[in-house]
Design a protein around this motif. Sequence first.
Motif, mmCIF file in Angstrom:
data_model
loop_
_atom_site.group_PDB
_atom_site.id
_atom_site.type_symbol
_atom_site.label_atom_id
_atom_site.label_comp_id
_atom_site.label_asym_id
_atom_site.label_seq_id
_atom_site.Cartn_x
_atom_site.Cartn_y
_atom_site.Cartn_z
ATOM 1 N N SER A 137 -23.426 -19.849 -83.300
ATOM 2 C CA SER A 137 -23.754 -19.598 -84.552
ATOM 3 C C SER A 137 -23.098 -18.752 -85.186
ATOM 4 C CB SER A 137 -25.411 -19.470 -84.793
ATOM 5 O OG SER A 137 -25.727 -17.865 -84.739
ATOM 6 N N CYS A 138 -23.070 -18.670 -86.602
ATOM 7 C CA CYS A 138 -22.193 -17.597 -87.310
ATOM 8 C C CYS A 138 -22.834 -16.290 -87.083
ATOM 9 C CB CYS A 138 -22.159 -18.171 -88.709
ATOM 10 S SG CYS A 138 -23.908 -18.289 -89.701
ATOM 11 N N THR A 139 -23.841 -16.060 -86.368
ATOM 12 C CA THR A 139 -24.560 -14.763 -86.388
ATOM 13 C C THR A 139 -24.106 -14.260 -85.114
ATOM 14 O OG1 THR A 139 -26.685 -15.796 -87.305
ATOM 15 C CG2 THR A 139 -26.768 -13.599 -86.397
ATOM 16 N N ASN A 140 -24.049 -14.836 -83.892
ATOM 17 C CA ASN A 140 -23.815 -14.291 -82.672
ATOM 18 C C ASN A 140 -22.956 -15.292 -81.716
ATOM 19 O OD1 ASN A 140 -26.572 -12.254 -83.054
ATOM 20 N ND2 ASN A 140 -24.838 -11.375 -82.325
ATOM 21 N N GLY A 141 -22.024 -16.097 -82.342
ATOM 22 C CA GLY A 141 -21.194 -16.965 -81.409
ATOM 23 C C GLY A 141 -19.934 -16.261 -81.382
ATOM 24 N N ARG A 142 -19.595 -15.156 -81.364
ATOM 25 C CA ARG A 142 -18.397 -14.525 -81.447
ATOM 26 C C ARG A 142 -18.046 -13.872 -80.152
ATOM 27 N NH1 ARG A 142 -19.732 -14.071 -86.659
ATOM 28 N NH2 ARG A 142 -21.463 -12.599 -86.569
ATOM 29 N N LEU B 288 -20.369 -13.738 -76.617
ATOM 30 C CA LEU B 288 -20.015 -14.610 -75.214
ATOM 31 C C LEU B 288 -19.895 -13.553 -74.157
ATOM 32 C CD1 LEU B 288 -17.676 -17.345 -76.612
ATOM 33 C CD2 LEU B 288 -20.407 -17.250 -76.604
ATOM 34 N N GLU B 289 -19.262 -12.617 -74.141
ATOM 35 C CA GLU B 289 -18.786 -11.718 -73.062
ATOM 36 C C GLU B 289 -19.946 -10.846 -72.439
ATOM 37 O OE1 GLU B 289 -14.898 -8.935 -72.468
ATOM 38 O OE2 GLU B 289 -16.059 -8.449 -74.446
ATOM 39 N N VAL B 290 -20.893 -10.424 -73.543
ATOM 40 C CA VAL B 290 -22.194 -9.969 -73.022
ATOM 41 C C VAL B 290 -23.098 -10.720 -72.263
ATOM 42 C CG1 VAL B 290 -24.376 -8.979 -73.965
ATOM 43 C CG2 VAL B 290 -22.342 -8.250 -74.885
ATOM 44 N N ALA B 291 -22.932 -11.971 -72.686
ATOM 45 C CA ALA B 291 -23.776 -13.105 -71.799
ATOM 46 C C ALA B 291 -23.161 -13.226 -70.575
ATOM 47 C CB ALA B 291 -23.922 -14.375 -72.786
ATOM 48 N N ALA B 292 -21.804 -13.299 -70.538
ATOM 49 C CA ALA B 292 -21.207 -13.578 -68.940
ATOM 50 C C ALA B 292 -21.234 -12.538 -68.322
ATOM 51 C CB ALA B 292 -19.484 -13.913 -69.489
ATOM 52 N N PRO C 157 -19.257 -21.588 -79.089
ATOM 53 C CA PRO C 157 -18.280 -20.750 -79.413
ATOM 54 C C PRO C 157 -18.319 -20.764 -81.095
ATOM 55 C CG PRO C 157 -17.451 -21.651 -77.484
ATOM 56 C CD PRO C 157 -18.713 -22.439 -77.954
ATOM 57 N N ALA C 158 -18.142 -19.751 -81.726
ATOM 58 C CA ALA C 158 -18.085 -19.744 -83.371
ATOM 59 C C ALA C 158 -16.646 -20.327 -83.715
ATOM 60 C CB ALA C 158 -18.309 -18.367 -83.882
ATOM 61 N N SER C 159 -15.609 -20.464 -83.072
ATOM 62 C CA SER C 159 -14.273 -20.857 -83.561
ATOM 63 C C SER C 159 -13.408 -21.304 -82.437
ATOM 64 C CB SER C 159 -13.701 -19.923 -84.499
ATOM 65 O OG SER C 159 -13.110 -18.829 -83.569
ATOM 66 N N ARG C 160 -12.567 -21.967 -82.716
ATOM 67 C CA ARG C 160 -11.506 -22.436 -81.846
ATOM 68 C C ARG C 160 -10.802 -21.065 -81.132
ATOM 69 N NH1 ARG C 160 -9.684 -27.787 -81.672
ATOM 70 N NH2 ARG C 160 -10.424 -29.198 -83.420
ATOM 71 N N SER C 161 -10.502 -20.477 -82.089
ATOM 72 C CA SER C 161 -9.896 -19.095 -81.447
ATOM 73 C C SER C 161 -10.862 -18.206 -80.514
ATOM 74 C CB SER C 161 -9.255 -18.338 -82.552
ATOM 75 O OG SER C 161 -10.271 -17.713 -83.285
ATOM 76 N N LYS D 96 -9.323 -17.789 -71.981
ATOM 77 C CA LYS D 96 -8.430 -17.216 -71.476
ATOM 78 C C LYS D 96 -8.958 -16.021 -70.417
ATOM 79 C CE LYS D 96 -4.262 -14.386 -72.964
ATOM 80 N NZ LYS D 96 -3.738 -14.024 -74.363
ATOM 81 N N ARG D 97 -10.145 -15.571 -70.740
ATOM 82 C CA ARG D 97 -10.851 -14.431 -70.365
ATOM 83 C C ARG D 97 -11.547 -14.400 -68.961
ATOM 84 N NH1 ARG D 97 -12.126 -9.758 -74.751
ATOM 85 N NH2 ARG D 97 -10.115 -9.868 -75.987
ATOM 86 N N GLY D 98 -11.551 -15.736 -68.802
ATOM 87 C CA GLY D 98 -12.576 -16.239 -67.914
ATOM 88 C C GLY D 98 -14.066 -16.347 -68.075
ATOM 89 N N ILE D 99 -14.349 -16.182 -69.485
ATOM 90 C CA ILE D 99 -15.868 -15.908 -69.973
ATOM 91 C C ILE D 99 -16.243 -17.490 -69.955
ATOM 92 C CG2 ILE D 99 -17.040 -15.680 -71.864
ATOM 93 C CD1 ILE D 99 -15.009 -13.280 -72.862
#
Length: 418
Positions: A296-301, A305-309, A327-331, A338-341
Amino acid sequence: MGYTLAEKLLMKNTGKTSLKPGELLTVNVDRVMVHDLFAPFVIEKFREMGFAKVWDVNKIVFIYDHLVPTSFIEDSRHHKITDQFAAEQGIKNVHRADGVCHQLMPELRYVTPGNVVFGTDSHTTTYGAVGAFAAGIGYTEMAAIFGTGRLWIKVPATMRINVNGKLPKGVYAKDIILRIIGDIGVDGATYKAMEFGGTTIRELSVAGRMTLCNMAVEAGAKVGMVEPDEKTFTFSGVNGKEFGYLQSDPDAVYEKVIDYDASQLRPVVACPSNVDKVKDVEELNGVKIDQAFLGSCTNGRLEDLEVAAGILKGRKIAPYVRFIVTPASRSVFAEAVKRGIISTLMEAGAIVTPPACGLCCGRSGGIVSDGERVIASNNRNFLGRMGGPKSEIFLASPATVAASALEGKIVDPRSYLQ
């Protein structure tokens, strides 16, 4: 008498040398955002008002995110109507499935410090994280902006929220804003500007500040704002020397000031079915869940994702639990790959979906049935928002969501954090 952050921004926009809360202003709009759910209604009203051409093709952004991927036949019609209008008017800023609107607008620098921005979604308040005056409006108001480039507003009184000190382990921006909403209520900041400040806020990333401002509207706020700093200027790609005016005066007049000691904050959860039904996570320890949602737009950045991973790495989610990651966006998606998350999340058992609103708006990507419980990182837990009207939604930080997915029940994430 000094002025607050919101007041100084509005004075700069309008050229006024003074103003006061409650005063009516006509502001010059720097940018607008319309998502696919409301675009056809804005277009219809625009034509009803007798307009032929939009005021500035470069200041309008269409974002397809609520109806992506399309789930119903009518969804495609929304996209087709918007495509035709964009082509007719020469609007080039159209994003089809690039991510959630409130992530894309600051990420792509459509919104930068000092801007006055409106969007056809209540969580447009998110953009206050980069020092913008940003608010959600209806499609009739948006149609009027399309034709004129201006809109009247009432100057909001400002509520100052100070958070000072070091956050304890396992406490994040989501916990801060949920605690605030739990304390002041869902109507505690109605038509106010919520101005967030203090040493804790300055230490937050821009992403963390976006979480705060995104949920300001859940307390009824007109806008949520954070004073821009070097982090903001780097993120937005602007010269900070031009924005010295974007800070509250030492003698600014606030309607209310609330102070928090960051060291006393704890992981919290908002319980069904109101955002202000907030409890410490320990009080809910062991409540069984059927599904977890991270996005979501609140916590999909990326940092979410890194914290969850970090919690899920080398572990598997509980049997019979569905864990959906959007994820909140394509980027964000690409960088997480790329980071393996993403591989870490998938190895743990997550279902990773394309970047969009997804489950947050109950359109696609994990609809639940009556009797099921979801723990989610989004911004609202209203009845029926994710499917069955008798389902239950609990809101929490990405860390709490991930830890709960592991155990199949709501748990304190701190035991999983080094």
